[in-house]
Design a protein around this motif. Structure first.
Motif, PDB file in Angstrom:
ATOM      1  N   GLN A   1      -4.790   8.108  -7.485  1.00  0.00           N
ATOM      2  CA  GLN A   1      -4.813   9.464  -5.948  1.00  0.00           C
ATOM      3  C   GLN A   1      -4.151   7.788  -5.421  1.00  0.00           C
ATOM      4  O   GLN A   1      -4.950   6.864  -4.815  1.00  0.00           O
ATOM      5  N   LEU A   2      -2.446   7.928  -4.427  1.00  0.00           N
ATOM      6  CA  LEU A   2      -2.742   7.311  -3.743  1.00  0.00           C
ATOM      7  C   LEU A   2      -3.403   7.644  -2.163  1.00  0.00           C
ATOM      8  O   LEU A   2      -2.634   9.136  -1.871  1.00  0.00           O
ATOM      9  N   GLN A   3      -2.904   6.793  -1.008  1.00  0.00           N
ATOM     10  CA  GLN A   3      -3.464   6.986  -0.283  1.00  0.00           C
ATOM     11  C   GLN A   3      -2.101   5.963   0.946  1.00  0.00           C
ATOM     12  O   GLN A   3      -2.377   5.791   0.762  1.00  0.00           O
ATOM     13  N   LEU A   4      -1.765   7.134   1.634  1.00  0.00           N
ATOM     14  CA  LEU A   4      -0.767   6.296   2.936  1.00  0.00           C
ATOM     15  C   LEU A   4      -2.012   6.520   4.075  1.00  0.00           C
ATOM     16  O   LEU A   4      -2.767   7.042   4.805  1.00  0.00           O
ATOM     17  N   VAL A   5      -1.889   5.520   5.072  1.00  0.00           N
ATOM     18  CA  VAL A   5      -2.644   5.039   6.256  1.00  0.00           C
ATOM     19  C   VAL A   5      -1.686   4.572   7.256  1.00  0.00           C
ATOM     20  O   VAL A   5      -1.709   3.019   7.144  1.00  0.00           O
ATOM     21  N   GLU A   6      -1.891   4.811   8.434  1.00  0.00           N
ATOM     22  CA  GLU A   6      -0.504   4.923   9.609  1.00  0.00           C
ATOM     23  C   GLU A   6      -1.557   4.269  10.603  1.00  0.00           C
ATOM     24  O   GLU A   6      -2.845   4.307  10.720  1.00  0.00           O
ATOM     25  N   SER A   7      -0.919   3.430  11.335  1.00  0.00           N
ATOM     26  CA  SER A   7      -0.868   2.846  12.660  1.00  0.00           C
ATOM     27  C   SER A   7      -0.215   2.463  13.485  1.00  0.00           C
ATOM     28  O   SER A   7       0.586   2.359  13.465  1.00  0.00           O
ATOM     29  N   GLY A   8      -0.453   1.910  14.556  1.00  0.00           N
ATOM     30  CA  GLY A   8       0.551   1.490  15.515  1.00  0.00           C
ATOM     31  C   GLY A   8       0.236   2.746  16.710  1.00  0.00           C
ATOM     32  O   GLY A   8       1.593   1.787  17.099  1.00  0.00           O
ATOM     33  N   GLY A   9       0.796   3.700  16.489  1.00  0.00           N
ATOM     34  CA  GLY A   9       1.125   5.125  17.152  1.00  0.00           C
ATOM     35  C   GLY A   9       0.314   4.695  19.235  1.00  0.00           C
ATOM     36  O   GLY A   9      -0.598   3.806  19.044  1.00  0.00           O
ATOM     37  N   GLY A  10       0.396   5.320  19.749  1.00  0.00           N
ATOM     38  CA  GLY A  10      -0.748   5.256  21.433  1.00  0.00           C
ATOM     39  C   GLY A  10       0.495   5.481  22.155  1.00  0.00           C
ATOM     40  O   GLY A  10       1.419   6.364  22.271  1.00  0.00           O
ATOM     41  N   LEU A  11       0.059   5.652  23.473  1.00  0.00           N
ATOM     42  CA  LEU A  11       1.156   5.305  24.846  1.00  0.00           C
ATOM     43  C   LEU A  11       1.643   4.276  25.614  1.00  0.00           C
ATOM     44  O   LEU A  11       1.247   3.232  25.541  1.00  0.00           O
ATOM     45  N   CYS A  22       2.435   1.681   7.780  1.00  0.00           N
ATOM     46  CA  CYS A  22       1.806   2.393   6.511  1.00  0.00           C
ATOM     47  C   CYS A  22       1.373   1.208   6.204  1.00  0.00           C
ATOM     48  O   CYS A  22       2.762   1.210   5.030  1.00  0.00           O
ATOM     49  N   ALA A  23       0.185   2.019   5.020  1.00  0.00           N
ATOM     50  CA  ALA A  23       0.118   0.706   3.637  1.00  0.00           C
ATOM     51  C   ALA A  23      -0.302   2.078   2.395  1.00  0.00           C
ATOM     52  O   ALA A  23      -1.100   2.867   3.226  1.00  0.00           O
ATOM     53  N   ALA A  24       0.498   1.862   2.057  1.00  0.00           N
ATOM     54  CA  ALA A  24       0.031   2.822   0.913  1.00  0.00           C
ATOM     55  C   ALA A  24      -1.378   2.175  -0.205  1.00  0.00           C
ATOM     56  O   ALA A  24      -1.211   1.257  -0.373  1.00  0.00           O
ATOM     57  N   SER A  25      -2.315   2.304  -0.086  1.00  0.00           N
ATOM     58  CA  SER A  25      -3.255   1.822  -1.655  1.00  0.00           C
ATOM     59  C   SER A  25      -3.466   2.831  -2.151  1.00  0.00           C
ATOM     60  O   SER A  25      -3.401   3.952  -2.615  1.00  0.00           O
ATOM     61  N   GLY A  26      -4.130   2.528  -3.202  1.00  0.00           N
ATOM     62  CA  GLY A  26      -4.177   2.812  -4.826  1.00  0.00           C
ATOM     63  C   GLY A  26      -3.751   1.498  -6.459  1.00  0.00           C
ATOM     64  O   GLY A  26      -3.491   1.205  -5.495  1.00  0.00           O
ATOM     65  N   SER A  27      -4.127   2.435  -7.414  1.00  0.00           N
ATOM     66  CA  SER A  27      -3.149   1.706  -8.710  1.00  0.00           C
ATOM     67  C   SER A  27      -2.063   2.308  -9.389  1.00  0.00           C
ATOM     68  O   SER A  27      -2.922   3.322  -9.380  1.00  0.00           O
ATOM     69  N   TYR A  94       4.512  10.788  10.434  1.00  0.00           N
ATOM     70  CA  TYR A  94       4.243  10.816   9.481  1.00  0.00           C
ATOM     71  C   TYR A  94       5.030   9.475   8.881  1.00  0.00           C
ATOM     72  O   TYR A  94       6.101   9.955   8.795  1.00  0.00           O
ATOM     73  N   CYS A  95       3.783   9.092   8.260  1.00  0.00           N
ATOM     74  CA  CYS A  95       4.948   8.140   6.650  1.00  0.00           C
ATOM     75  C   CYS A  95       5.196   8.763   5.430  1.00  0.00           C
ATOM     76  O   CYS A  95       3.897   9.484   5.688  1.00  0.00           O
ATOM     77  N   ASP A  96       6.141   8.705   4.829  1.00  0.00           N
ATOM     78  CA  ASP A  96       6.189   9.748   3.301  1.00  0.00           C
ATOM     79  C   ASP A  96       6.773   8.476   2.658  1.00  0.00           C
ATOM     80  O   ASP A  96       6.641   7.837   2.490  1.00  0.00           O
ATOM     81  N   ALA A  97       6.358   8.399   1.081  1.00  0.00           N
ATOM     82  CA  ALA A  97       6.430   7.742   0.052  1.00  0.00           C
ATOM     83  C   ALA A  97       6.902   8.984  -1.324  1.00  0.00           C
ATOM     84  O   ALA A  97       5.626   9.771  -1.364  1.00  0.00           O
ATOM     85  N   ASP A  98       8.002   8.272  -1.739  1.00  0.00           N
ATOM     86  CA  ASP A  98       8.082   8.718  -3.322  1.00  0.00           C
ATOM     87  C   ASP A  98       7.491   7.838  -4.008  1.00  0.00           C
ATOM     88  O   ASP A  98       7.899   6.910  -4.171  1.00  0.00           O
ATOM     89  N   VAL A  99       6.584   8.206  -5.241  1.00  0.00           N
ATOM     90  CA  VAL A  99       6.744   7.155  -5.814  1.00  0.00           C
ATOM     91  C   VAL A  99       6.197   7.684  -7.066  1.00  0.00           C
ATOM     92  O   VAL A  99       5.991   8.832  -7.769  1.00  0.00           O
ATOM     93  N   PHE A 106       5.893  11.630  -7.379  1.00  0.00           N
ATOM     94  CA  PHE A 106       5.622  12.331  -6.529  1.00  0.00           C
ATOM     95  C   PHE A 106       5.636  11.934  -5.374  1.00  0.00           C
ATOM     96  O   PHE A 106       6.054  10.774  -4.819  1.00  0.00           O
ATOM     97  N   HIS A 107       5.067  12.563  -4.417  1.00  0.00           N
ATOM     98  CA  HIS A 107       5.534  12.545  -3.084  1.00  0.00           C
ATOM     99  C   HIS A 107       4.608  12.776  -2.070  1.00  0.00           C
ATOM    100  O   HIS A 107       3.348  14.105  -2.187  1.00  0.00           O
ATOM    101  N   TYR A 108       4.131  11.401  -1.558  1.00  0.00           N
ATOM    102  CA  TYR A 108       2.860  12.009  -0.938  1.00  0.00           C
ATOM    103  C   TYR A 108       3.564  11.885   1.149  1.00  0.00           C
ATOM    104  O   TYR A 108       3.885  11.181   1.213  1.00  0.00           O
ATOM    105  N   TRP A 109       2.782  12.291   1.571  1.00  0.00           N
ATOM    106  CA  TRP A 109       2.392  12.078   3.075  1.00  0.00           C
ATOM    107  C   TRP A 109       0.975  11.179   3.733  1.00  0.00           C
ATOM    108  O   TRP A 109       0.078  11.480   2.740  1.00  0.00           O
ATOM    109  N   GLY A 110       1.433  10.664   5.043  1.00  0.00           N
ATOM    110  CA  GLY A 110       0.089  10.242   5.239  1.00  0.00           C
ATOM    111  C   GLY A 110      -0.758  10.920   6.634  1.00  0.00           C
ATOM    112  O   GLY A 110       0.332  12.607   7.008  1.00  0.00           O
ATOM    113  N   GLN A 111      -2.004  10.621   7.438  1.00  0.00           N
ATOM    114  CA  GLN A 111      -2.121  12.138   8.092  1.00  0.00           C
ATOM    115  C   GLN A 111      -1.446  12.124   9.489  1.00  0.00           C
ATOM    116  O   GLN A 111      -1.814  12.777  10.085  1.00  0.00           O
TER     117      GLN A 111
END
Length: 119
Positions: A1-11, A22-27, A94-99, A106-111
């Motif tokens: 299972q792949l996960q996409l974790v985003e960071s860096g947003g704000g005001l 956006c970092a993709a984790s899994g193997s 939203y981050c996305d990835a084609d894996v 497969f296509h994934y979305w971040g949160q």
């Protein structure tokens, strides 16, 4: 299972900059493309920028020359450098990835991560 974790947003104030990550984790997978979409309140989700294996990129007209997408393949991470932000850029990004996994794509979305630009 792949996960996409985003960071860096704000005001940020209009004219300012932010960098999203956006970092993709899994193997056991191979990333074919990664990108960023955004969705503002009451609007449809729209493409912001995308980068495919080999480095080709495409951008929405509204962000061309202001935003830059890049990718660190060794870290399975995609970045979006956003300069010259204006209130119209306010949205959830939203981050996305084609894996590729076992010969199937497969296509994934971040949160999603909120970007708010004040005038």
């Amino acid at each position: 299972q792949l996960q996409l974790v985003e960071s860096g947003g704000g005001l940020v104030q209009a004219g300012g900059s932010l960098r999203l990550s956006c970092a993709a984790s899994g193997s056991g997978f191979s990333i074919r493309a990664m990108g960023w979409y955004r969705q503002a309140p009451g609007k449809q989700r729209e493409l912001v920028a995308r980068i495919i294996t080999g480095g080709s990129t495409n951008y929405a007209d509204s962000v061309q020359d202001r935003f830059t997408i890049s990718r660190d393949s060794a870290k399975n991470t995609v970045y979006l450098q956003m300069n010259g932000l204006n209130p119209e850029d306010t949205a959830i990004y939203y981050c996305d990835a084609d894996v590729l996994f076992r010969s199937v794509t497969f296509h994934y979305w971040g949160q999603g991560t909120q970007v708010t630009v004040s005038s």
